[in-house]
Design a protein around this motif. Structure first.
Motif, short mmCIF file in Angstrom:
data_model
loop_
_atom_site.label_atom_id
_atom_site.label_comp_id
_atom_site.label_asym_id
_atom_site.label_seq_id
_atom_site.Cartn_x
_atom_site.Cartn_y
_atom_site.Cartn_z
N ILE B 53 0.82 -1.22 0.00
CA ILE B 53 0.00 0.00 0.00
C ILE B 53 0.85 1.26 0.00
CG2 ILE B 53 -2.04 -1.01 1.10
CD1 ILE B 53 -1.06 0.31 3.74
N HIS B 54 2.13 1.12 0.39
CA HIS B 54 2.99 2.30 0.45
C HIS B 54 3.58 2.68 -0.91
CE1 HIS B 54 2.72 2.44 4.75
NE2 HIS B 54 3.04 1.16 4.81
N SER B 55 3.47 1.78 -1.89
CA SER B 55 4.06 2.07 -3.19
C SER B 55 3.25 3.16 -3.90
CB SER B 55 4.13 0.80 -4.03
OG SER B 55 2.83 0.33 -4.26
N ASN B 56 3.89 3.81 -4.85
CA ASN B 56 3.29 4.99 -5.47
C ASN B 56 1.98 4.72 -6.20
OD1 ASN B 56 4.79 7.05 -4.58
ND2 ASN B 56 6.23 7.06 -6.30
N GLY B 57 1.93 3.61 -6.89
CA GLY B 57 0.72 3.36 -7.67
C GLY B 57 -0.33 2.58 -6.92
N GLU B 60 -4.61 2.77 -7.24
CA GLU B 60 -5.39 2.05 -8.25
C GLU B 60 -5.53 0.58 -7.87
OE1 GLU B 60 -2.39 3.77 -9.61
OE2 GLU B 60 -3.69 5.53 -9.42
N ARG B 61 -4.47 0.07 -7.23
CA ARG B 61 -4.47 -1.36 -6.94
C ARG B 61 -4.98 -1.69 -5.53
NH1 ARG B 61 0.29 -3.34 -6.46
NH2 ARG B 61 1.49 -1.42 -6.59
N LEU B 62 -5.47 -0.66 -4.83
CA LEU B 62 -5.78 -0.86 -3.41
C LEU B 62 -6.75 -2.03 -3.19
CD1 LEU B 62 -4.92 0.42 -0.77
CD2 LEU B 62 -7.02 1.75 -0.79
N SER B 63 -7.81 -2.05 -4.01
CA SER B 63 -8.79 -3.11 -3.79
C SER B 63 -8.17 -4.48 -4.07
CB SER B 63 -10.01 -2.89 -4.68
OG SER B 63 -9.60 -2.93 -6.03
N GLU B 64 -7.24 -4.48 -5.02
CA GLU B 64 -6.54 -5.73 -5.36
C GLU B 64 -5.69 -6.21 -4.17
OE1 GLU B 64 -3.50 -6.36 -8.78
OE2 GLU B 64 -5.17 -5.13 -9.52
N ALA B 169 2.30 10.26 -3.18
CA ALA B 169 1.63 9.73 -4.36
C ALA B 169 0.60 10.72 -4.91
CB ALA B 169 0.95 8.41 -4.02
N GLY B 170 0.46 11.89 -4.28
CA GLY B 170 -0.44 12.91 -4.78
C GLY B 170 -1.87 12.77 -4.27
N ASP B 171 -2.04 11.99 -3.23
CA ASP B 171 -3.38 11.82 -2.66
C ASP B 171 -3.50 12.76 -1.45
OD1 ASP B 171 -5.60 11.07 -1.25
OD2 ASP B 171 -5.02 8.98 -0.97
N TYR B 172 -4.29 13.81 -1.58
CA TYR B 172 -4.40 14.78 -0.48
C TYR B 172 -5.66 14.59 0.33
CZ TYR B 172 -0.74 16.79 -3.33
OH TYR B 172 0.40 16.95 -4.05
#
Lengths: 301, 261
Positions: B53-57, B60-64, B169-172
């Protein structure tokens, strides 16, 4: 002696009335103890808005408090048990240097027996009653120190009284209680580990005893028998599967070895001195059929 | 001491009466240790899977990621079943220390999954169900309350790290949620009367986790990047130029008080 013990006996119950235990958790339903808890929750309430998380943590806080209070109650009683057991041990060590048949020894043993019985019926009964209602294993850390000290006192008493090592079942029998009105039986479980660690300390006391004993003209021969006994305990101790009682066990074993070495040293000096002073083998040395004095006797012959 | 019974034989008898019991217990402990080793391996794999979960992308893959972690719990439950079968019901606390650290890791993983999925704190009952143990002590192999709390404290540390990496990752949007969540969790922990124990020492670290998240919130709000629920998303990386009048206005000062707390 009697009055001193009375003080020890009342201590846990006074502490209990004052606060800590039985104030919170499931026991608040009794009503009389609930005031303290209500104050605590009311003062905290306005500061933090009650979210589901907060409500959940309030329940957790109650459960934790109940557990901690019981733990503290047991620690207090265990501490009182330790204190009284230590006093009984000191009392018993006053047998040192006295002849087995003397009136003083008889008096000391009678006193010690009575005090052990009172100890069982006060602090240890309180511990047993509380843990019977809960999980003894969860709280073993709270009451183990007291129990071990008690085992030490009990085994020392039985050794001085009859020269035997008291059994685990017998020790357990003393710590099984019945309530007169409820007809319920509960016990303070003496686990093998606690029993073993209690015996571990016994050799230290025997060592102290043997040194005073050796300096007395009337009681010297008993030291050889005592050495034999201590050595037998050490041998059995070494047979116990290693690492069973956690980190305490190897340390105890080491201390025990040191104590036995000291007793053997005392025996050695006694045997030498006897060899020097007496032209013939003293009658009481011949009677002893043990390893230590035999060595000395062999050398003498 | 002038007794007819030779002392040696009584000593041997007394020891003989319980040494067998000690050996049985030692053997059982070894077996339990083996079972715990299996579950512990699974718990480490689970932690590795979740650290993605700490990786940049990750967004998008969170649910995965969550789905994969949830799948791993099936194996964990199987492993726990093997462990539970070995522990006699009344001896839970004799062997508790053998598995408590493993269980704490599992609690952490389950609580993290619950946060990622639903954004809320998982209760002890929910986590017990996920791990495959009972929630009540009366019903057998259960989740110890303190192990649950240890797991939650690990969750707080993980979220403070997650918060930092979300910003990278740009998530504010996440930092604000994490801030609220940790604030509630911290408030909950402060309701507990902790003894001077391992748990209290671990709890002492919680305030630093909270502080770390507060600093992230501060960094975002001074740059005008903080997105709160209902706000229109702002272009990342643009500074909001604030004149003196706006800075002193009620809207902005509410931002700054929240970070000073």
């Amino acid at each position: 002696m009697e009055s001193k013990y009375q003080r020890t006996e009342t201590r846990p119950f006074r502490a209990r009335g004052r606060g800590g235990y039985q104030r919170r958790g499931q026991r608040t339903s009794e009503g009389e103890y609930s005031d303290g808890k209500d104050l605590a929750t009311e003062s905290a309430a306005p500061k933090i808005p009650d979210t589901p998380t907060t409500a959940q943590f309030r329940a957790i806080a109650d459960a934790l408090d109940a557990k901690n209070d019981l733990f503290e109650f047991l620690v207090k009683n265990s501490r009182d048990t330790t204190i009284e057991a230590k006093r009984i041990i000191f009392l018993l060590l006053r047998c040192g240097g006295l002849s087995r048949e003397s009136l003083e020894v008889h008096q000391i043993l009678t006193d010690a027996k009575e005090r052990l019985r009172m100890l069982q019926n006060s602090c240890m009964r309180a511990i047993a009653r509380e843990i019977a209602a809960d999980d003894p294993n969860l709280f073993s850390r709270a009451f183990s120190p007291g129990l071990q000290e008690y085992v030490e006192a009990l085994t020392l008493y039985h050794f001085l009284d009859s020269g035997i090592l008291v059994g685990l079942e017998e020790a357990q029998k003393d710590l099984t209680f019945t309530d007169e009105n409820a007809q319920q039986s509960y016990q303070l479980p003496v686990s093998p580990v606690n029993f073993l660690l209690g015996i571990g300390d016994l050799t230290g006391e025997l060592m102290r005893y043997s040194i005073t004993q050796a300096s007395s003209a009337t009681a010297r021969d008993a030291v050889f028998q005592l050495c034999d006994f201590a050595r037998a305990v050490l041998v059995e101790y070494q047979r116990v599967p290693y690492g069973i009682a956690g980190k305490d066990f190897p340390i105890k074993l080491n201390v025990m070895k040191q104590s036995v070495f000291k007793i053997e040293r005392v025996c050695y000096q006694l045997a030498l001195r006897q060899a020097e002073n007496l032209p013939a083998l003293p009658a009481y040395l011949v009677k002893v059929d043990s390893d230590g004095p035999e060595d000395a006797a062999d050398r003498f012959q | 001491m002038t007794t007819s019974v030779p002392p040696k034989s009584t000593v041997a008898t007394v020891f003989g009466s319980f040494v067998g019991q000690l050996e049985t217990e030692a053997n059982l402990r070894d077996e339990i240790r083996d079972s715990v080793k299996d579950v512990d391996r699974l718990s480490r794999e689970l932690a590795v899977a979740l650290s993605d979960i700490h990786s940049n992308g990750a967004s998008e893959r969170l649910s995965e990621i969550v789905k994969e972690a949830n799948g791993r719990f099936e194996e964990v439950r199987k492993g726990m079943e093997g462990l539970i079968a070995k522990v006699p019901t009344d001896q839970y606390y004799i062997f508790h220390e053998n598995w408590k650290y493993t269980v704490q890791k599992l609690v952490f993983a389950a609580a993290l999954i619950c946060y990622l999925e639903h954004g809320r704190l998982a209760s002890l009952e929910e986590i017990a169900l996920v791990i495959g143990v009972k929630s009540d002590r009366k019903n057998g192999f259960h989740l110890d309350l303190e192990d649950y709390l240890f797991g939650l404290l690990s969750l707080a540390s993980e979220l403070s790290r997650y918060c930092v990496n979300r910003v990278t990752a740009g998530d504010y949007k996440s930092p604000g949620k994490i801030f609220t969540f940790l604030g509630e969790l911290g408030g909950g922990f402060r309701l507990l009367n902790l003894k001077n124990s391992e748990l209290r020492r671990r709890f002492d670290a919680l305030k630093y986790d909270e502080k770390k998240v507060e600093e992230v919130i501060y960094d975002l709000s001074v740059r005008g990047l903080l997105v709160r629920d209902g706000d229109a998303p702002k272009e990342p990386g643009t500074f909001r130029v604030i004149d003196e009048k706006t800075r002193l206005s009620a809207d902005f000062s509410s931002d700054s008080t929240s970070m000073q707390e």
